[in-house]
Enzyme design. Structure first.
Site, PDB file in Angstrom:
ATOM      1  CD  GLU A  89      -2.017   1.385   2.936  1.00  0.00           C
ATOM      2  OE1 GLU A  89      -2.263   2.525   3.466  1.00  0.00           O
ATOM      3  OE2 GLU A  89      -2.220   0.352   3.571  1.00  0.00           O
ATOM      4  CE  LYS A 179      -5.299   1.730   8.536  1.00  0.00           C
ATOM      5  NZ  LYS A 179      -4.777   2.926   7.557  1.00  0.00           N
TER       6      LYS A 179
END
Length: 245
Positions: A89, A179
């Site tokens: 990411e 997350k």
């Protein structure tokens, strides 16, 4: 002579029967009980659920490359890939970060690996991520408009949560991968506690994760750990790359 009631009048008055009491009012009918609202069922998982399950199946570590120059971002991405970390990411908080994302996306495409855009806060940034070639998006919080915009753009979204209310909302809109942020503040016990009411949800522990505590979070119930600054230390990255569920 005193005036007043005559004897006859007094007798008539005394003989007059008392007025009958008014009949009691009929009791009002009891109100019909309001039926309990039907619970809102959880939505069917979005396509993102299967996407993340497949993308993270091989290894429980995700790399977050925040705040580096484009060349350094690429260098760390390659290091992570070479050690077996599949998912990378790149948070897009500046123009330089978007340039870094484009560079890493191109390199990942050559290896058949997926690269995502992080810190995506609104639909405009979803478009920016898509234009840069990202294959998924990550957000620090849960925003249904961002989830929808990402799915519409063909990008699975990994939203951030920290409370049971947020997890419940995520479940209601079909999100199954979340997350958990900031994981170091929430602590491993949080993951154990959330498994009870939300057994179908999958958590990526993010924030403050290192080689020293990653395994503790995985044992506590996190499906994946996401690491950032630890990537700068080659030895630490090697330890993280050796983790298994």
């Amino acid at each position: 002579m005193e005036t007043g009631q005559t004897g006859d009048e007094h007798m008539v008055s005394a003989a007059r029967p008392a007025a009958e009491p008014a009949p009691a009012a009929e009791p009002a009918p009891a109100a019909e009980p309001t039926p309990a609202a039907e619970p809102t069922p959880a939505a069917e998982p979005t396509p993102a659920a299967d996407w993340f399950t497949a993308a993270l199946a091989r290894h429980p570590v995700m790399a977050i490359l925040r705040g580096y120059s484009p060349s350094r971002t690429l260098e760390l991405a390659v290091r992570a890939w070479d050690l077996g970390v599949q998912l990378v990411e790149v948070p897009i908080q500046s123009d330089e970060a978007v340039a870094a994302l484009r560079l890493v996306v191109a390199a990942g495409r050559e290896r058949g690996l997926r690269v995502g855009a992080g810190t995506v806060l609104d639909p405009g940034q979803v478009r920016m991520a898509a234009e840069a070639g990202a294959q998924f998006t990550v957000s620090p919080g849960l925003d249904p408009t961002v989830v929808t915009a990402s799915l519409t753009a063909g990008l699975p979204n990994l939203p951030g949560v920290a409370t049971a209310s947020e997890i419940q909302l995520a479940q209601r809109i079909g999100v199954r991968w979340l997350k958990a942020f900031p994981a170091s503040v929430l602590g491993p016990a949080w993951f154990q506690a959330m498994q009870g009411p939300f057994p179908t949800m999958n958590f990526v522990a993010t924030g403050g994760i290192s080689a020293a505590n990653a395994e503790v979070f995985l044992r506590a119930g996190a499906r994946v750990v996401a690491v950032g600054s630890a990537l700068d230390d080659k030895r630490e990255l090697e330890i993280l790359a050796g983790l298994r569920r």
